[in-house]
Design a protein around this motif. Structure first.
Motif, PDB file in Angstrom:
ATOM      1  N   MET A 140       1.012  -1.110  -0.027  1.00 15.90           N
ATOM      2  CA  MET A 140      -0.035   0.239   0.002  1.00 15.90           C
ATOM      3  C   MET A 140       0.726   1.036  -0.084  1.00 15.90           C
ATOM      4  N   SER A 141       0.602   2.311  -0.700  1.00 14.17           N
ATOM      5  CA  SER A 141       1.007   3.485  -0.756  1.00 14.17           C
ATOM      6  C   SER A 141      -0.115   4.620  -0.816  1.00 14.17           C
ATOM      7  N   TRP A 142       0.363   5.652  -0.227  1.00 14.73           N
ATOM      8  CA  TRP A 142      -0.389   7.080  -0.403  1.00 14.73           C
ATOM      9  C   TRP A 142       0.305   7.956  -1.578  1.00 14.73           C
ATOM     10  N   GLU A 143      -0.573   8.046  -2.495  1.00 13.52           N
ATOM     11  CA  GLU A 143      -0.032   8.743  -3.889  1.00 13.52           C
ATOM     12  C   GLU A 143      -1.051   9.785  -4.033  1.00 13.52           C
ATOM     13  N   PRO A 144      -0.663  11.053  -3.518  1.00  9.04           N
ATOM     14  CA  PRO A 144      -1.340  12.220  -3.487  1.00  9.04           C
ATOM     15  C   PRO A 144      -1.396  12.982  -4.863  1.00  9.04           C
TER      16      PRO A 144
ATOM     17  N   PRO B   6     -10.017  16.730  -4.021  1.00  7.67           N
ATOM     18  CA  PRO B   6      -8.591  16.692  -3.473  1.00  7.67           C
ATOM     19  C   PRO B   6      -8.270  15.321  -2.807  1.00  7.67           C
ATOM     20  N   PRO B   7      -6.970  14.829  -2.898  1.00  5.35           N
ATOM     21  CA  PRO B   7      -6.739  13.800  -2.340  1.00  5.35           C
ATOM     22  C   PRO B   7      -7.194  13.728  -0.885  1.00  5.35           C
ATOM     23  N   LEU B   8      -7.825  12.633  -0.686  1.00  9.53           N
ATOM     24  CA  LEU B   8      -8.383  12.279   0.838  1.00  9.53           C
ATOM     25  C   LEU B   8      -8.230  10.802   1.151  1.00  9.53           C
ATOM     26  N   MET B   9      -8.376  10.692   2.500  1.00  7.93           N
ATOM     27  CA  MET B   9      -8.507   9.035   2.823  1.00  7.93           C
ATOM     28  C   MET B   9      -9.891   8.761   3.590  1.00  7.93           C
ATOM     29  N   SER B  10     -10.528   7.966   3.528  1.00  7.83           N
ATOM     30  CA  SER B  10     -11.712   7.691   4.216  1.00  7.83           C
ATOM     31  C   SER B  10     -11.922   6.230   4.605  1.00  7.83           C
ATOM     32  N   PHE B  11     -11.982   5.951   5.584  1.00  9.24           N
ATOM     33  CA  PHE B  11     -12.451   4.469   6.076  1.00  9.24           C
ATOM     34  C   PHE B  11     -14.163   4.120   6.030  1.00  9.24           C
ATOM     35  N   HIS B  12     -14.796   5.437   6.735  1.00  8.62           N
ATOM     36  CA  HIS B  12     -16.282   5.182   6.846  1.00  8.62           C
ATOM     37  C   HIS B  12     -17.074   6.237   6.174  1.00  8.62           C
ATOM     38  N   GLN B  13     -18.050   5.679   5.601  1.00  7.00           N
ATOM     39  CA  GLN B  13     -19.349   6.703   5.367  1.00  7.00           C
ATOM     40  C   GLN B  13     -20.138   7.082   6.619  1.00  7.00           C
ATOM     41  N   ILE B  14     -20.478   7.968   6.504  1.00  6.67           N
ATOM     42  CA  ILE B  14     -21.770   8.221   7.585  1.00  6.67           C
ATOM     43  C   ILE B  14     -23.024   7.888   7.163  1.00  6.67           C
TER      44      ILE B  14
ATOM     45  N   GLY C 229      -2.956   9.293   4.120  1.00  7.17           N
ATOM     46  CA  GLY C 229      -3.077   7.927   4.369  1.00  7.17           C
ATOM     47  C   GLY C 229      -1.957   7.416   5.514  1.00  7.17           C
ATOM     48  N   SER C 230      -1.748   8.359   6.564  1.00 12.53           N
ATOM     49  CA  SER C 230      -0.790   7.831   7.530  1.00 12.53           C
ATOM     50  C   SER C 230      -1.202   6.826   8.431  1.00 12.53           C
ATOM     51  N   ALA C 231      -2.580   6.928   8.627  1.00 10.85           N
ATOM     52  CA  ALA C 231      -3.383   6.006   9.843  1.00 10.85           C
ATOM     53  C   ALA C 231      -2.882   4.632   9.705  1.00 10.85           C
ATOM     54  N   VAL C 232      -3.089   3.927   8.419  1.00 17.57           N
ATOM     55  CA  VAL C 232      -2.873   2.441   8.503  1.00 17.57           C
ATOM     56  C   VAL C 232      -1.688   2.211   8.968  1.00 17.57           C
ATOM     57  N   GLY C 233      -0.444   2.838   8.590  1.00 18.39           N
ATOM     58  CA  GLY C 233       0.644   2.191   9.194  1.00 18.39           C
ATOM     59  C   GLY C 233       0.961   2.669  10.366  1.00 18.39           C
TER      60      GLY C 233
END
Length: 565
Positions: free
Chosen positions: A302-306, A330-338, A357-361
Motif C-alpha cells: 500500500m502507498s499513499w499517492e497524492p 482533492p486527495p483524501l483518505m476515508s475509512f467510513h461513510q456516515i 493515508g498515514s493512519a494505516v501504518g
C-alpha cells in the motif's frame, strides 16, 4: 507576543498562524504525558464461553431486549510468533445480551481455519494484513521454497458482524466470511465469495434496502488488471440452501491504474445510487503477488499517492448504469461513510475524511503499546479524521460557466465547479465546529433503520483525542454543534443506535457502547446513553478485560431483519 502551549498536536497549525500574524511562538511541552499507556487494550484476552452476569448501575431499560454483538482482534501471538499490526489479531466475538433489565456477557474466539492452524502449529501459519507468515522450518527446502509462491487468504474475520438473507456472518476484507450463531457465537460454515460471483473479496460494510436487499463492493483480478465491482445480494429465496445464491455484479468500474487499484473500506449508497470513492491509497498488484518472495506483508503493498485526486463514481443501483459525470475532489483518505441521500437533484455524501493515508501504518502494535511522549509522537503524526459533506450535482446546468464555483444546495457550503474537461470538482463542507478540531471523529453511526439513504440530522461516533476513541460524540449536521460524553481512563467503542419503541423523532433512542479501560483497578462496562440529551441512563460492568475492537450490530430479540450495521 509569546504564545505558550502544551499540546504538540497543534504545533504546526500554531506556527503557520503565527507566521501570518508576524508573532513569535514558543512551544512548551508539559513534563506529564498527555497520552496515557493503552497497551492493555491491545493484548491477548481470554474468551468467556458461558454467559456471565454484570454489575448494573442506573437503569437498564426493560424495553431493550436483544444483543449487542461486537467483533475485533483478541489474540496477538502463537507460541513465540507475534503479530505486527492491530488488524492482524485473531477475531474475538463479544455478546452483551440485554433482557428484562439485566445484562450478561460472553465472548468466543472465531474458530476460523487460520485460528485453528495457528493454534495447532503453535506459531503463525497464515499471513495477515501486516504480518507475513514464515515457511514451516520443519518442512523440506523444496516445500519452503514452494510456499514462497503460494498466496493464501485468511478467514480471520475480525472486522464486523454483517447480515445476508437473514443469516449472520463475521466479515473482513478477503474472499472469506464465516457464518456464526448469534446465540452462542459458535463458528459455522466458511463462505467463499468467489464461488458465488466473480470477486476476490468484499468489504465488511454492506448497505441494505428496507426489504433486506444488500449491496457491497468487491475487487476482481485478472490478466487485464483489476475491476471494482458493485455487488447485489437478494433477499432470502424460499427453499434456497445456498448462502449467497443469486448474488450478482451490477456494475464493474475500471481503476485509474489497472495494476494499482485503490484501497477502500466502505462506500456510499442512496435510494437510487451507489457511490464508490476511489482513493489515492493504492495497492500495488505486482507487490502483492510477489510478497512471499520478497518477504513482505500485504500492508507493504500500500502507498499513499497524492498525485491522484479522489474520484466519486456514481452508479444507478437499479440499472447498473454509471453516471455520465465524473466527480472528483482533492486527495483524501476515508475509512467510513456516515450517510448518503438524494435531494434536489444532488447526492449528499457525508463521510469521515483524513488528509493523507498515514493512519494505516501507524497502528502497528509496537506503536500502540508505547506510552508517554513516545505514544504522543505517534499520535501527532496521524492525520485526524473529520466529518465532511460533499454535494454531487447529478445534472449540472449546461449553462453553468466553466471554473465558476456553485453551491448546489442552499443549506450546504459544499461547492461544485465545472472543469474544462467536463469533470466536476467538488469541495467539502465541514460537519463540525471547533470542538472537534484537535481530535476528530471515527466509527460514525446513525439511526440506520429509519434514516439510511434519507435526509437526516444527527450522527454519532468516537472522538479520537488519542490513538483510540476516548469519548462519544453526537453531531447536529444543521448547527454543527456537538455533545460529548467522556470519562477519564475509559475508551468507548463504536456507538450503536437503538430506537425507542414507537419513536417519532430521529434521535429518540439510546446508544450502546462497550467502554473499555487499560486500568486494572477499573472495570469495562456496557454504557447505555440517551441519544437525545447524551446523558447516561445506565451501565453494566463486566468482570473481565476486553481488548479494543472495531464494529458491531444490535440484534433485537426474536427479530432477524434489523439492519443496524
Amino acid at each position: 507576543m509569546r504564545v505558550l502551549i502544551a499540546a504538540s498536536a497543534v504545533r504546526a497549525q500554531l506556527c503557520a498562524a503565527a507566521k501570518k500574524l508576524n508573532v513569535s511562538v514558543k512551544i512548551h511541552f508539559s513534563t506529564e504525558p498527555r497520552i496515557e499507556c493503552i497497551a492493555p487494550l491491545f493484548q491477548t484476552a481470554n474468551e468467556t464461553t458461558q454467559p456471565i452476569p454484570t454489575k448494573t448501575t442506573g437503569i437498564i431499560p426493560e424495553w431493550i431486549n436483544g444483543s449487542l454483538l461486537r467483533n475485533g482482534p483478541g489474540k496477538f501471538e502463537f507460541g513465540n510468533d507475534t503479530y505486527s499490526h492491530w488488524f492482524d489479531g485473531m477475531a474475538l466475538m463479544h455478546k452483551f445480551k440485554i433482557q428484562n433489565g439485566s445484562v450478561t456477557y460472553l465472548s468466543r474466539f472465531l474458530e476460523s481455519d487460520s485460528y485453528k492452524q495457528n493454534k495447532s502449529a503453535n506459531r503463525i501459519v497464515i499471513s495477515e494484513f501486516g504480518t507475513l507468515a514464515m515457511p514451516d522450518p520443519c518442512k523440506s527446502g523444496f516445500d519452503r521454497f514452494k510456499a514462497k509462491f503460494t498466496l493464501e487468504s485468511t478467514d480471520n474475520c475480525s472486522v464486523n458482524f454483517v447480515q445476508y438473507k437473514g443469516d449472520y456472518y463475521v466479515s473482513t476484507e478477503t474472499n472469506f466470511m464465516r457464518k456464526v450463531d448469534p446465540e452462542q457465537l459458535n463458528t459455522l460454515e466458511k463462505v467463499d465469495w468467489s464461488k458465488f460471483t466473480a470477486v476476490n473479496g468484499a468489504t465488511a460494510h454492506p448497505h441494505y434496502d428496507p426489504d433486506g436487499t444488500a449491496y457491497n463492493m468487491g475487487n476482481s483480478y485478472g490478466k487485464q488488471g483489476t475491476c471494482y465491482n458493485i455487488i447485489k445480494i437478494p433477499v432470502q429465496r424460499s427453499g434456497s440452501e445456498e448462502t449467497l445464491e443469486g448474488t450478482q455484479i451490477i456494475c464493474s468500474i475500471e481503476p485509474q491504474e489497472k495494476m494499482k487499484p485503490s484501497y477502500y473500506h466502505s462506500f456510499g449508497m442512496t435510494e437510487n445510487y451507489v457511490v464508490f470513492i476511489e482513493l489515492p491509497l493504492k495497492l500495488n498488484i505486482l507487490k502483492i503477488l510477489t510478497s512471499q518472495i520478497r518477504g513482505k506483508s500485504f500492508a507493504s503493498s500500500m502507498s499513499w499517492e497524492p498525485q491522484h485526486n479522489t474520484v466519486f463514481h456514481v452508479v444507478n443501483k437499479h440499472t447498473g448504469e454509471p453516471h455520465s459525470t465524473h466527480f472528483c475532489a482533492p486527495p483524501l483518505m476515508s475509512f467510513h461513510q456516515i450517510n448518503s441521500y438524494e435531494d434536489q437533484g444532488c447526492i449528499v455524501l457525508d463521510m469521515c475524511c483524513q488528509d493523507d493515508g498515514s493512519a494505516v501504518g501507524s497502528f502497528m502494535l509496537e506503536n500502540l503499546r508505547k506510552s508517554g511522549q513516545a505514544l504522543q509522537e505517534v499520535y501527532d503524526k496521524i492525520s485526524h479524521a473529520y466529518p465532511r459533506r460533499f454535494v454531487l450535482p447529478l445534472d449540472l446546468d449546461f449553462r453553468t460557466k466553466q471554473g465558476t464555483d456553485i453551491r448546489p444546495l442552499s443549506y450546504s457550503a459544499a461547492t461544485a465547479t465545472k472543469l474544462s474537461d467536463g469533470k466536476v470538482w467538488c469541495t467539502h463542507e465541514n460537519l463540525h465546529d471547533q470542538t472537534l478540531d484537535l481530535c476528530g471523529l471515527e466509527f460514525p453511526q446513525i439511526n440506520y433503520s429509519k434514516y439510511n439513504t434519507k435526509k437526516y440530522r444527527f450522527f454519532y461516533g468516537c472522538g479520537f483525542q488519542h490513538m483510540v476513541g476516548d469519548s462519544l460524540v453526537k453531531i447536529d449536521t444543521e448547527t454543527k454543534k456537538s455533545k460529548i460524553w467522556k470519562e477519564d481512563g475509559f475508551y468507548p467503542s463504536e456507538p450503536i443506535f437503538v430506537p425507542y419503541p414507537e419513536s417519532v423523532e430521529e434521535d429518540d433512542g439510546v446508544l450502546l457502547s462497550a467502554v473499555l479501560t487499560p486500568h486494572q483497578d477499573k472495570s469495562t462496562f456496557l454504557l447505555i446513553l440517551d441519544a437525545k440529551d447524551f446523558t447516561e441512563i445506565g451501565r453494566a460492568e463486566v468482570p473481565v478485560r476486553i481488548p479494543y475492537g472495531f464494529h458491531g450490530i444490535f440484534v433485537p430479540e426474536g427479530r432477524g431483519n434489523e439492519h443496524q450495521i
